[in-house]
Motif scaffolding. Structure first.
Motif, short mmCIF file in Angstrom:
data_model
loop_
_atom_site.label_atom_id
_atom_site.label_comp_id
_atom_site.label_asym_id
_atom_site.label_seq_id
_atom_site.Cartn_x
_atom_site.Cartn_y
_atom_site.Cartn_z
N SER A 38 0.84 -1.20 0.00
CA SER A 38 0.00 0.00 0.00
C SER A 38 0.87 1.25 0.00
CB SER A 38 -1.01 0.01 1.15
OG SER A 38 -0.36 -0.23 2.34
N TYR A 40 3.77 1.44 -1.52
CA TYR A 40 4.24 1.52 -2.91
C TYR A 40 3.15 2.13 -3.80
CZ TYR A 40 5.48 -0.19 -7.56
OH TYR A 40 5.76 -0.28 -8.89
N ARG A 41 1.86 1.66 -3.56
CA ARG A 41 0.73 2.17 -4.36
C ARG A 41 0.54 3.67 -4.10
NH1 ARG A 41 -2.80 -1.89 -3.23
NH2 ARG A 41 -3.76 -0.62 -1.62
N ARG A 44 3.16 5.67 -5.87
CA ARG A 44 2.91 5.75 -7.32
C ARG A 44 1.82 6.77 -7.62
NH1 ARG A 44 3.47 1.06 -11.30
NH2 ARG A 44 1.62 2.14 -12.06
N GLN A 45 0.74 6.75 -6.78
CA GLN A 45 -0.35 7.71 -6.98
C GLN A 45 0.15 9.13 -6.80
OE1 GLN A 45 -3.18 6.35 -4.12
NE2 GLN A 45 -4.22 4.98 -5.53
#
Ligand SMILES: C[S@@+](CC[C@H](N)C(=O)[O-])C[C@H]1O[C@@H](n2cnc3c(N)ncnc32)[C@H](O)[C@@H]1O
Length: 257
Positions: A38, A40-41, A44-45
């Protein structure tokens, strides 16, 4: 359909509520395994957001979401009381030594630490790219002057000192280049900005992110500062000493032309 034996269910349950005492709190195995993903996500966002937004948009979002996560200051941990202790103690003497009467504090952020100094002694203008910050500062500090300015492209009011604490460390190289061109086209005697003399390589980052910069090295090559002032917390846990470097603008202009 096959049904899981109750024994397996109990094993799965005890694994998912496994305790990790070293983390200081109970955490399920699932939470432990999923948190790097999460994070990492989220990163990225955030990268997509920073790439797709204007400079103002990036820092307005950071301010609105309190992304820098300090309880004391929406301008981040570096702006809280412990992390401004050294600079708060020495800045008045530094300004006297430099014979500074007028200051453009760009960016001023939420004024958390600098408002504890006696700013009425100077012609002080606080400025920031985020309109909400400036509106709130005008309400909180009615005796001081505030402007919405983008260091990269606004016409900058003249002053003895341009103080840019914790600014360039959040900008990409291209935005730093624009900022420096704009600063050198303006009228200041001294330019003070954050620098980390122990950093050996300056890395590129997206505007909105942070990394430590050594302004004496490439691609800036400012050379030795006129003055190097201790900044940050008395108890430095990061390992790299944070400083406020003060340069004579005439010297920097000569280097850049
Ligand atoms: C980490 S805070 C530091 C604030 C203040 N100097 C301090 O020491 O508390 C960085 C500030 O820079 C502002 N900022 C970022 N890019 C800017 C730009 N291009 N022009 C003016 N301000 C900018 C942000 O809105 C934020 O308030």
């Amino acid at each position: 359909m096959r049904v899981l034996h109750p024994g397996y269910l109990s094993v799965i349950h005890s694994i998912t509520v496994l305790e990790f005492p070293s983390m200081g709190q109970s955490q399920s195995l699932w939470q432990t395994l999923s948190s790097p993903f999460s994070r990492y996500r989220r990163k990225r966002q955030e990268k997509r957001r920073f790439r797709g937004s204007s400079r103002e948009g990036v820092f307005q979002w950071i301010y609105d979401t309190n992304k820098w996560g300090s309880e004391d200051s929406r301008s981040g941990k570096g702006s809280d009381m412990p992390h401004s202790e050294l600079l708060r103690a020495s800045l008045p003497d530094v300004l006297t030594q430099l014979s500074v009467h007028s200051i453009l504090d760009l960016p001023c952020g939420d004024m958390n630490w600098i408002s504890t100094l006696d700013l009425d002694r100077y012609e002080y203008i606080g400025a920031d790219i985020v309109p909400t910050i400036i509106e709130e500062n005008r309400e909180k500090f009615p005796s001081l002057q505030f402007e919405i300015l983008d260091v990269c492209e606004s016409v900058l009011p003249a002053a003895d000192l341009l103080m840019s604490r914790d600014l360039l460390v959040h900008l990409c190289f291209r935005d730093i280049e624009l900022a420096l061109e704009n600063i050198f086209a303006s009228s200041f005697t001294y330019f003070a900005c954050t620098t980390f003399p122990e950093i050996t390589t300056n890395k590129e980052k997206l505007t909105g992110n942070h990394r430590m910069l050594n302004m004496s090295l490439a691609p800036f090559n400012f050379g030795e500062p006129h003055m190097l002032v201790a900044d940050g917390a008395r108890q430095n846990s990061s390992g790299k000493a944070k400083k406020l470097g003060v340069w004579q603008v005439s010297t920097l202009k000569a280097l850049y032309t």
